[in-house]
Every structure is written in C-alpha cells, then in structure tokens.
Design an enzyme around this catalytic site. Sequence first.
Site, PDB file in Angstrom:
ATOM      1  N   GLY A   1       0.803  -1.226   0.000  1.00 16.93           N
ATOM      2  CA  GLY A   1       0.000   0.000   0.000  1.00 16.93           C
ATOM      3  C   GLY A   1       0.829   1.266   0.000  1.00 16.93           C
ATOM      4  N   THR A   2       2.129   1.161   0.332  1.00 12.09           N
ATOM      5  CA  THR A   2       2.988   2.357   0.321  1.00 12.09           C
ATOM      6  C   THR A   2       3.814   2.431  -0.958  1.00 12.09           C
ATOM      7  OG1 THR A   2       4.725   1.114   1.450  1.00 12.09           O
ATOM      8  CG2 THR A   2       3.228   2.389   2.849  1.00 12.09           C
TER       9      THR A   2
ATOM     10  N   ASP B   1       4.802   2.330  -5.247  1.00 17.56           N
ATOM     11  CA  ASP B   1       4.599   3.215  -6.392  1.00 17.56           C
ATOM     12  C   ASP B   1       3.255   2.951  -7.087  1.00 17.56           C
ATOM     13  OD1 ASP B   1       5.673   4.989  -8.590  1.00 17.56           O
ATOM     14  OD2 ASP B   1       5.412   3.120  -9.703  1.00 17.56           O
TER      15      ASP B   1
ATOM     16  N   ALA C   1       0.555   1.574  -5.913  1.00 15.20           N
ATOM     17  CA  ALA C   1      -0.568   1.971  -5.046  1.00 15.20           C
ATOM     18  C   ALA C   1      -0.760   3.482  -5.106  1.00 15.20           C
ATOM     19  CB  ALA C   1      -0.308   1.509  -3.619  1.00 15.20           C
ATOM     20  N   ARG C   2       0.331   4.220  -5.039  1.00 14.27           N
ATOM     21  CA  ARG C   2       0.240   5.695  -5.026  1.00 14.27           C
ATOM     22  C   ARG C   2      -0.265   6.229  -6.360  1.00 14.27           C
ATOM     23  NH1 ARG C   2       4.845   7.835  -5.358  1.00 14.27           N
ATOM     24  NH2 ARG C   2       4.238   9.918  -4.742  1.00 14.27           N
TER      25      ARG C   2
ATOM     26  N   ARG D   1       5.531  -3.006   5.306  1.00 15.46           N
ATOM     27  CA  ARG D   1       6.359  -3.125   6.508  1.00 15.46           C
ATOM     28  C   ARG D   1       6.479  -1.806   7.275  1.00 15.46           C
ATOM     29  NH1 ARG D   1      11.474  -5.318   3.502  1.00 15.46           N
ATOM     30  NH2 ARG D   1      10.696  -3.561   2.301  1.00 15.46           N
TER      31      ARG D   1
ATOM     32  N   LYS E   1      -8.268  -1.503 -20.352  1.00 13.50           N
ATOM     33  CA  LYS E   1      -8.395  -0.270 -21.136  1.00 13.50           C
ATOM     34  C   LYS E   1      -9.710  -0.294 -21.911  1.00 13.50           C
ATOM     35  CE  LYS E   1      -3.459   0.617 -21.705  1.00 13.50           C
ATOM     36  NZ  LYS E   1      -3.305   2.003 -21.261  1.00 13.50           N
TER      37      LYS E   1
ATOM     38  N   HIS F   1       1.161  -8.065 -22.522  1.00 16.00           N
ATOM     39  CA  HIS F   1       0.267  -7.056 -23.116  1.00 16.00           C
ATOM     40  C   HIS F   1       0.017  -7.286 -24.608  1.00 16.00           C
ATOM     41  CE1 HIS F   1       0.847  -5.216 -19.331  1.00 16.00           C
ATOM     42  NE2 HIS F   1       1.975  -4.596 -19.601  1.00 16.00           N
TER      43      HIS F   1
HETATM   44  P1  NAP Z   1       7.431  -0.653  -4.969  1.00 18.94           P
HETATM   45  O1  NAP Z   1       7.231   0.803  -5.213  1.00 18.94           O
HETATM   46  O2  NAP Z   1       8.813  -1.177  -4.793  1.00 18.94           O
HETATM   47  O3  NAP Z   1       6.584  -1.014  -3.677  1.00 18.94           O
HETATM   48  C1  NAP Z   1       6.674  -2.256  -3.037  1.00 18.94           C
HETATM   49  C2  NAP Z   1       5.703  -2.286  -1.890  1.00 18.94           C
HETATM   50  O4  NAP Z   1       5.839  -3.529  -1.228  1.00 18.94           O
HETATM   51  C3  NAP Z   1       5.936  -1.212  -0.853  1.00 18.94           C
HETATM   52  O5  NAP Z   1       4.704  -0.793  -0.318  1.00 18.94           O
HETATM   53  C4  NAP Z   1       6.731  -1.950   0.220  1.00 18.94           C
HETATM   54  O6  NAP Z   1       6.559  -1.274   1.434  1.00 18.94           O
HETATM   55  C5  NAP Z   1       6.048  -3.299   0.164  1.00 18.94           C
HETATM   56  N1  NAP Z   1       6.867  -4.401   0.661  1.00 18.94           N
HETATM   57  C6  NAP Z   1       8.132  -4.721   0.306  1.00 18.94           C
HETATM   58  N2  NAP Z   1       8.544  -5.806   0.982  1.00 18.94           N
HETATM   59  C7  NAP Z   1       7.525  -6.176   1.784  1.00 18.94           C
HETATM   60  C8  NAP Z   1       7.338  -7.202   2.728  1.00 18.94           C
HETATM   61  N3  NAP Z   1       8.302  -8.098   3.001  1.00 18.94           N
HETATM   62  N4  NAP Z   1       6.152  -7.298   3.351  1.00 18.94           N
HETATM   63  C9  NAP Z   1       5.163  -6.405   3.093  1.00 18.94           C
HETATM   64  N5  NAP Z   1       5.274  -5.408   2.224  1.00 18.94           N
HETATM   65  C10 NAP Z   1       6.445  -5.282   1.575  1.00 18.94           C
HETATM   66  O7  NAP Z   1       6.774  -1.539  -6.115  1.00 18.94           O
HETATM   67  P2  NAP Z   1       5.578  -1.129  -7.111  1.00 18.94           P
HETATM   68  O8  NAP Z   1       6.162  -0.397  -8.264  1.00 18.94           O
HETATM   69  O9  NAP Z   1       4.480  -0.504  -6.348  1.00 18.94           O
HETATM   70  O10 NAP Z   1       5.151  -2.556  -7.674  1.00 18.94           O
HETATM   71  C11 NAP Z   1       4.385  -3.475  -6.923  1.00 18.94           C
HETATM   72  C12 NAP Z   1       4.070  -4.675  -7.809  1.00 18.94           C
HETATM   73  O11 NAP Z   1       3.329  -4.229  -8.944  1.00 18.94           O
HETATM   74  C13 NAP Z   1       5.310  -5.375  -8.384  1.00 18.94           C
HETATM   75  O12 NAP Z   1       5.018  -6.750  -8.541  1.00 18.94           O
HETATM   76  C14 NAP Z   1       5.458  -4.746  -9.763  1.00 18.94           C
HETATM   77  O13 NAP Z   1       6.128  -5.601 -10.661  1.00 18.94           O
HETATM   78  C15 NAP Z   1       4.005  -4.588 -10.142  1.00 18.94           C
HETATM   79  N6  NAP Z   1       3.757  -3.526 -11.133  1.00 18.94           N
HETATM   80  C16 NAP Z   1       4.078  -2.240 -10.864  1.00 18.94           C
HETATM   81  C17 NAP Z   1       3.805  -1.270 -11.814  1.00 18.94           C
HETATM   82  C18 NAP Z   1       4.102   0.178 -11.543  1.00 18.94           C
HETATM   83  O14 NAP Z   1       3.752   0.999 -12.386  1.00 18.94           O
HETATM   84  N7  NAP Z   1       4.716   0.537 -10.439  1.00 18.94           N
HETATM   85  C19 NAP Z   1       3.205  -1.611 -13.035  1.00 18.94           C
HETATM   86  C20 NAP Z   1       2.877  -2.955 -13.267  1.00 18.94           C
HETATM   87  C21 NAP Z   1       3.153  -3.899 -12.305  1.00 18.94           C
HETATM   88  P3  NAP Z   1       7.561  -1.432   2.688  1.00 18.94           P
HETATM   89  O15 NAP Z   1       8.945  -1.215   2.181  1.00 18.94           O
HETATM   90  O16 NAP Z   1       7.076  -0.402   3.649  1.00 18.94           O
HETATM   91  O17 NAP Z   1       7.355  -2.811   3.199  1.00 18.94           O
END
Ligand code: NAP
Length: 480
Positions: A18-19, A21, A23-24, A51, A181, A239
């Site tokens: 939830g914290t 990228d 999610a935001r 965490r 989409k 995709h």
């Molecule tokens: P991110 O910004 O690195 O965020 C990861 C999240 O996971 C953070 O909230 C982190 O918070 C939490 N986390 C990490 N280790 C954890 C643990 N052991 N227990 C609980 N929470 C934990 O990654 P993201 O970009 O949001 O991507 C998340 C997923 O979506 C990935 O699988 C990515 O491949 C996929 N995705 C992302 C995008 C995108 O645009 N960002 C697009 C398509 C798919 P804490 O550090 O506070 O624990």
Amino acid sequence: MVSRVIPVDPFDLVIFGGTGDLARRKIFPGLYRRFVDGQVPDGCRIVGAARSEMDHAAFREFVGAALAEFIGDSQVPDQVAAFLDIIFYCPIDAKGTSGWADLKALMRDGPVRAFYFSVAPALFGDLAERLHDHGIATPESRIVVEKPFGKNLATAKALNATLAAHFNEAQIYRIDHYLGKETVQNLMAVRFANILFEPLWNSQFVDHVQITVSETVGVGGRGGYYDTSGAMRDMVQNHLMQLLCLIAMEPPNKFEPDAVRDEKLKVIRALDPVAASEIVRGQYRGPKGHTYLDEVENPESGTESYIALKVHVSNWRWKGTPFYLRTGKKLRGRASEIAIMFKEPPHSIFGEGEGWKQNVLVIRLQPDEGMNLRVMIKEPGPGGMRLKDVPLDMSFAEALGADVIIPDAYERLIMDVIRGNQTLFMRGDEVEAAWAWTDPIIQGWRARGDMPAGYDPGTSGPEDALMLLHRDGRRWREIA
Ligand code: NAP
C-alpha cells in the site's frame, strides 16, 4: 452522455504494498475516482499493508498526498475527506508473523473480501500462505496479483502451484492492465456487436495486422528490473499477446470469463514458433549518458529495449495473414495501437494508378483512445475520377461527449474483482501457454548468442525492423 455507474457490494480491500509506487500512482487514485462516482457503497474499508510503521492517521495523510500528486486539480476536498475516512493501515511483513491478528481484526463478516498483492512476486507465496493460515482469507475471498507473473514457463507454473495451494482459480485475479483499457474492451464490442467487420475478419480480407506499443521513455530508474526482463518478457508475453488474442480469437458464445478465456487460449496455442529471421531486437544507444547500457548495471547487457516479431496464427481463419508485433522504449512517439490492414479489392474498375490505398482499421489505445477507419473516396473536383483515402475518425472522448470520463484501466479492473467478474483477467493456463510460446524464442537467441542492434533514441527503432516488413512488400505505420 453520462456513464452509468453500478455500485458494487460493500467490500474490505487490503492492498499489500500500500505504500508502493503502483498503489500511489494507480490504485488509490483509481479507488478515489470510483468513490467520487458513487460506485463505492457505504460500509467499505480499504486497508493499506506494508512493513513501514505507521498508524491509520499517518497513512491517510500518505494517501491524501498521493491523491494531491496524481489527481491534483480534480480533487473535491469534501470527497477526499470522506474517502480517507474509509482508509486504514496495518503494518505487516509478508514474511513475518506479526500484524496478522490486527489485519484479521480489521476484516468484517459480510463485505466482499479482496487482497491486492501489489508487491514483488517473490512475496506472493508468503502472502497467500499467511492469509490462509491466519484464517483471514475465506473461500469467497479474492486475490489480485500483479505482473510479472513468472519469468518463464517453469516459474509461472511454480507460482500458479503456490497460489493454488491456498486459493482456487475462481479466486485468483491475474492483472494485465491492458485488458482494463476501454478501447481494448471496445475491440470486442466492435468485433462482436456489429455485423460489419466480422465477415471481413479473416485471411481472405485481412492482409496483415500490426500491433504497436511504443514508448518515449527509457528504462530510467527501473533499469535493475528491466535488464533481467527485456521487451519480450515485459511487454510481448503479456500485453501484446493479450491484444493479439482479442483480435485473433473466435467469437465466444457468451461474454463470460471462461468462454472468453477459452477462445484466447486457443489462439495462444495456435501460435507458430518464430524463426530467428522473423525477430528483430534492438537496444537504444544515445550519446554518452543516454544509452541503455548507462541505465543498467551490466555494461555488456544483451537485453532488448525494442523487439519486433512476425507471428503466424496457425488456424483456418488466419492462415497466411501475419501479425507483426513491435514494442520499444525511447522511440519517436508514445502510442499503442492495433492496425488491421485490409487487402486490395479484387478488381479496380477505376484502372491502375488511381492512388488506391488499402483500407485500414486502427484501434488506438493511447493517446486519445478511439478508432479510425481509412476509406477511399473520390477526390473532389471536376478532373475525372481520382481516388483519395480519408479517415473516418472517432475519438471516444469527442464522440461520447465531454462529460464522459474514460476510466483508467485499474479502476475498471478493481471493480471487476469486487463484482467477481474474471473476464478481463488472465487464467493460469493462459499465462502458462504464453510462456510456453515465449520461452523457446528467448532460448533461441541466447543459444545463438544474438545481440540486439543499436538504434537512435527518438527514431522508430532499428533499421532491421523496417526490413522485416519491406521484404514482405509491406511497411510499418508511422509512429507519430
Ligand atoms: P514498490 O514501489 O517497490 O513497492 C513495493 C511495496 O511492497 C511497498 O509498499 C513496500 O513497502 C512493500 N513491501 C516490500 N517488501 C515487503 C514485505 N516483506 N512485506 C510487506 N510489504 C512489503 O513496487 P511497485 O512499483 O508498487 O510494484 C508493486 C508490484 O506491482 C510489483 O510486482 C510490480 O512488478 C508490479 N507492477 C508495478 C507497476 C508500476 O507501475 N509501479 C506496473 C505494473 C506492475 P515497505 O517497504 O514499507 O514494506
């Protein structure tokens, strides 16, 4: 025309990561927009989990800041406050033991229960296991998993097996946000709600199909991840494959999850292996400091930031009609489109050389979602019969009116999870079949030691990609 909003049942939605990228940028802004549209009924709860140590108030501030950043001016202060009232937070380590009892206490009996795994795929198994072991997931609960779903067939199978140990297939929602989409869904409406196109939708009338997803950005801060993936795994296996399926599939008997997914699966299984001569890989090479290799750790990386492929669907409908797929980074424009390129009329009554151009149906996914059909007309004027191709253009934003807001893919997909509708999510066997086609392609270029060709940023990719079509007497559409 104002879009119709059908409220969903009350839900408790937990967003692990939830914290993060995603999610935001996407999940919370998307949920807020659904809330403002009246689709989120009273009695819903949205719980962030990660965490980081935070209480509910601090997390509400965090979500408020994300809304300010990604929704900006269109926020309505009263609505933001009301939305933040249904936001909660629970500190949890996916691999740890603490926090689970607190999460369980936040869940109520009654509302739909959904868990969004917006974390690294390495944590999916831990989350599934703990949700199950702590009695938080019920047999009706749903889990949403993000891409990448495995990095080859073996890892995808292992991931499917891990999830299947605690959840059945009807509970698992594998997101490919392209399917959310609006235009992609419109592709199905165009094909299956009109009599006009379907009779022409085969190799007798379609010369070839082009699917393009081009980005202007490079790998940027994602270099570490991207270099272990590349365009084939990051874009084509999921995709572009999904887009290809929706164009090539047979009409399902109903617009229902398994009917649609069965037809997509048949397409993937009908894909021929791709010969080395029908693959072009590229890597952008700008001035020093701006090349792909500057943005990843391995200075000799052979990972592709661009790929073009000629793909054959081996079935009655498509025998002889190639599908050309291309996707890349740091290209000339940002565009996602599907172009159906039709054949020439069998005989020209106007004689040769009158400027005939092929009919093209373009389905634009971004920017400016819409469709465009190029048709031949008579060029105005008294100078005899000269032909000219003109667009019948339809921008959805214009055609449907200014007050129709086209929802972001994530908004649509999250609401589908709550509704329990899996039509726009990938089934486990679909993902595995896509990897079974992808793996030998990647193994092939590795075994041959092929390296990607360089291309200049801001172009349409490597020269060889032009040749892929030129030698078939065809050409790519311009990337605007
Ligand atoms: P991110 O910004 O690195 O965020 C990861 C999240 O996971 C953070 O909230 C982190 O918070 C939490 N986390 C990490 N280790 C954890 C643990 N052991 N227990 C609980 N929470 C934990 O990654 P993201 O970009 O949001 O991507 C998340 C997923 O979506 C990935 O699988 C990515 O491949 C996929 N995705 C992302 C995008 C995108 O645009 N960002 C697009 C398509 C798919 P804490 O550090 O506070 O624990």
